[in-house]
Scaffold this motif. Structure first.
Motif, mmCIF file in Angstrom:
data_model
loop_
_atom_site.group_PDB
_atom_site.id
_atom_site.type_symbol
_atom_site.label_atom_id
_atom_site.label_comp_id
_atom_site.label_asym_id
_atom_site.label_seq_id
_atom_site.Cartn_x
_atom_site.Cartn_y
_atom_site.Cartn_z
ATOM 1 N N LEU A 83 6.393 0.535 16.209
ATOM 2 C CA LEU A 83 7.591 0.348 16.900
ATOM 3 C C LEU A 83 8.237 -0.641 16.137
ATOM 4 N N PRO A 84 9.542 -0.779 16.232
ATOM 5 C CA PRO A 84 10.821 -1.275 15.358
ATOM 6 C C PRO A 84 10.480 -2.848 15.594
ATOM 7 N N CYS A 85 10.488 -3.791 14.274
ATOM 8 C CA CYS A 85 10.421 -5.237 14.644
ATOM 9 C C CYS A 85 11.647 -5.850 14.862
ATOM 10 N N CYS A 86 11.874 -6.348 15.989
ATOM 11 C CA CYS A 86 12.979 -6.950 16.439
ATOM 12 C C CYS A 86 12.897 -8.293 16.365
ATOM 13 N N PHE A 87 11.630 -9.017 16.376
ATOM 14 C CA PHE A 87 11.634 -10.497 16.642
ATOM 15 C C PHE A 87 10.805 -11.140 15.594
ATOM 16 N N CYS A 88 10.758 -10.539 14.463
ATOM 17 C CA CYS A 88 9.598 -10.996 13.798
ATOM 18 C C CYS A 88 9.928 -12.427 12.960
ATOM 19 N N ASP A 89 11.359 -12.065 12.440
ATOM 20 C CA ASP A 89 11.928 -13.088 11.737
ATOM 21 C C ASP A 89 12.739 -14.132 12.808
ATOM 22 N N ARG A 90 11.988 -15.332 12.816
ATOM 23 C CA ARG A 90 12.594 -16.343 13.775
ATOM 24 C C ARG A 90 14.116 -16.884 13.356
ATOM 25 N N GLU A 91 14.068 -16.731 11.958
ATOM 26 C CA GLU A 91 15.456 -17.333 11.479
ATOM 27 C C GLU A 91 16.584 -16.180 11.801
ATOM 28 N N ASN A 92 16.100 -15.073 12.063
ATOM 29 C CA ASN A 92 17.183 -14.032 12.136
ATOM 30 C C ASN A 92 16.568 -13.103 13.278
ATOM 31 N N PRO A 93 16.963 -13.565 14.441
ATOM 32 C CA PRO A 93 16.400 -13.015 15.681
ATOM 33 C C PRO A 93 17.022 -11.756 15.814
ATOM 34 N N GLN A 94 17.884 -11.217 15.294
ATOM 35 C CA GLN A 94 18.685 -9.894 15.527
ATOM 36 C C GLN A 94 17.554 -8.837 14.556
ATOM 37 N N GLY A 95 16.654 -9.334 13.864
ATOM 38 C CA GLY A 95 15.991 -8.475 12.922
ATOM 39 C C GLY A 95 16.767 -7.783 11.713
ATOM 40 N N VAL A 96 18.031 -8.407 11.471
ATOM 41 C CA VAL A 96 18.827 -7.735 10.300
ATOM 42 C C VAL A 96 18.182 -8.317 8.893
ATOM 43 N N ASP A 97 17.833 -7.266 8.158
ATOM 44 C CA ASP A 97 17.183 -7.230 6.609
ATOM 45 C C ASP A 97 18.177 -6.751 5.782
ATOM 46 N N SER A 98 18.817 -7.470 5.067
ATOM 47 C CA SER A 98 19.838 -6.920 3.995
ATOM 48 C C SER A 98 19.188 -6.032 2.981
ATOM 49 N N GLU A 99 17.890 -6.194 2.682
ATOM 50 C CA GLU A 99 17.217 -5.235 1.638
ATOM 51 C C GLU A 99 16.944 -3.770 2.520
ATOM 52 N N HIS A 100 17.215 -3.832 3.834
ATOM 53 C CA HIS A 100 16.855 -2.298 4.349
ATOM 54 C C HIS A 100 18.131 -1.949 5.138
ATOM 55 N N GLY A 101 19.230 -2.149 4.654
ATOM 56 C CA GLY A 101 20.430 -1.776 5.100
ATOM 57 C C GLY A 101 21.273 -2.656 5.971
ATOM 58 N N ASP A 102 22.331 -2.339 6.523
ATOM 59 C CA ASP A 102 23.240 -3.335 7.261
ATOM 60 C C ASP A 102 22.633 -3.139 8.684
ATOM 61 N N GLU A 103 23.340 -3.975 9.468
ATOM 62 C CA GLU A 103 22.962 -3.967 10.962
ATOM 63 C C GLU A 103 23.009 -2.677 11.591
ATOM 64 N N GLY A 104 24.073 -1.931 11.388
ATOM 65 C CA GLY A 104 24.481 -0.811 11.969
ATOM 66 C C GLY A 104 23.408 0.201 11.496
ATOM 67 N N GLU A 105 22.972 0.407 10.324
ATOM 68 C CA GLU A 105 21.925 1.318 9.877
ATOM 69 C C GLU A 105 20.630 0.981 10.555
ATOM 70 N N GLN A 106 20.283 -0.164 10.566
ATOM 71 C CA GLN A 106 19.166 -0.785 11.192
ATOM 72 C C GLN A 106 18.821 -0.148 12.794
ATOM 73 N N GLU A 107 20.078 -0.472 13.435
ATOM 74 C CA GLU A 107 20.119 -0.258 14.772
ATOM 75 C C GLU A 107 19.956 1.085 14.955
ATOM 76 N N GLU A 108 20.412 2.080 14.033
ATOM 77 C CA GLU A 108 20.423 3.639 14.048
ATOM 78 C C GLU A 108 18.822 3.909 13.936
ATOM 79 N N ASN A 109 18.314 3.253 12.722
ATOM 80 C CA ASN A 109 16.765 3.445 12.418
ATOM 81 C C ASN A 109 16.092 3.160 13.876
ATOM 82 N N MET A 110 16.279 2.061 14.411
ATOM 83 C CA MET A 110 15.527 1.671 15.499
ATOM 84 C C MET A 110 15.535 2.617 16.484
#
Length: 373
Positions: A83-110
């Protein structure tokens, strides 16, 4: 919503389960529960409450429970992905990781990942429904006598279509028709899950999960809650009940099953067929042989909840809990006590609030803490 309360200290993560028959059906308890960790440690833990109803509703609950357990144990992380990790990074609560695409792409994957889980559990519920329907007795092997609450029912008649009726001492007939409401919550972990030596705590969540997936069919409910920064209680119900006063469910029935049912003044759905009529309050349920063809479908509704910082406890309950106990009271109890004690207390508190002590429903509760804090 929130309610004022003092500071809390949460104990180590654990799960507690308790069930009680109540008084409505004498000693008969048609509820079941399931707490399991998948053989693949990458897969979420599964919590489930089942609330059977009707003649042999306890049998349907057991069959559906086994079917869900067996099917889920065969699912693999490779085909579904964790299941998608949406809350692992407490410094980045939206789960956005620049190494794995932008926010829109991550939302699509999620969304795609969650969609695969939804499809998988729709299939699980459908297969569980088929297993339940196939488990019905035929007239030749149906028990001659069935104790339903304080009534002894005698087998009345059957025919080639396997329609079976039971009758009581007053001659009233009961159609052999049963189902079970099913509530499943998937609790994914971001690290290894720790097991307790206590058999009553078979699954522990060692860290805060990222998000929860809820699959519901019927009138069981799940609540998540904790305390806010101002020490006020917070409680949120994560699913909607499939009952006759649900506007979406009424619209679905009118659209897809017009002419096959009627709504009674006291809030029941009354379905008609050649085999007889049946009244029921829920509009979705697993295992109904007749009503499944008349609008009471086994398809679950999915809800996704991204775990918030204030979420400390998770409470699953059959309607015997939530008919009488407020979600804030339940969260309050769960925060104060160990989950095993909390589940027992929630059941006893709910049953104690029933207005008619001779008409207390079966009640089942699962309480889980969401990680160490």
């Amino acid at each position: 919503m929130s309610a004022s309360h003092g500071p809390r200290r949460l104990r180590r993560a654990a799960i507690g389960v308790h069930t009680a028959p109540g008084t409505r059906y004498d000693e008969l308890n048609q509820d079941e529960s399931l707490v399991m960790r998948h053989p693949d440690s990458r897969m979420p833990s599964l919590l489930c409450v089942l609330d059977g109803h009707g003649i042999f509703g306890e049998r349907i609950s057991r069959v559906v429970k086994k079917s869900i357990r067996d099917q889920y144990s065969l699912l693999g992380a490779e085909e579904l992905a964790p299941l998608p990790c949406c809350f692992c990074d407490r410094e980045n609560p939206q789960g956005v990781d620049s190494e794995h695409g932008d926010e829109g792409e991550q939302e699509e994957n999620m969304d795609a990942a969650v969609g695969r889980w939804k499809d998988a559990f729709v299939r699980i519920f459908e297969r569980a429904h088929d297993d339940a329907v196939q488990s019905y007795h035929t007239y030749s092997d149906a028990p001659r006598v069935y104790k339903y609450g304080d009534e002894m029912l005698d087998l009345a008649h059957g025919d080639v279509s396997s329609t079976i009726h039971y009758k009581n001492s007053r001659g009233s007939q009961f159609l052999y028709e049963a189902g079970t409401c099913v509530l499943v919550v998937l609790v994914p972990q971001c690290c290894e899950v720790t097991h307790s030596h206590d058999a009553d705590e078979s699954v522990l969540v060692s860290e805060r999960p990222c998000s929860l997936l809820v699959f519901s069919c019927g009138d069981c409910e799940v609540v998540v809650g904790g305390t806010l920064e101002d020490d006020c209680l917070d409680a949120v119900t994560l699913n909607t009940k499939h009952v006759t006063n649900n506007k979406k469910e009424r619209a679905r029935l009118k659209r897809d099953f017009r002419g096959k049912y009627a709504f009674t003044k006291d809030g029941y759905l009354k379905a008609h067929s050649e085999q007889g009529s049946q009244q029921i309050q829920v509009t979705r349920s697993v295992g109904h042989k007749l009503l499944g063809r008349l609008g009471v479908i086994p398809q679950p509704e999915m809800h996704r909840h991204i775990v918030r910082p204030q979420d400390k406890v998770l409470i699953l309950g059959s309607d015997g809990i939530w008919d009488y106990l407020d979600e804030f009271d339940a969260v309050d109890i769960a925060l104060e006590l160990h989950p095993k004690e909390a589940s027992c207390t929630i059941v006893s508190e709910a049953q104690g609030k029933a207005p008619d002590l001779d008409d207390i429903d079966n009640s089942t509760c699962i309480v889980a803490t969401l990680g160490r804090h």
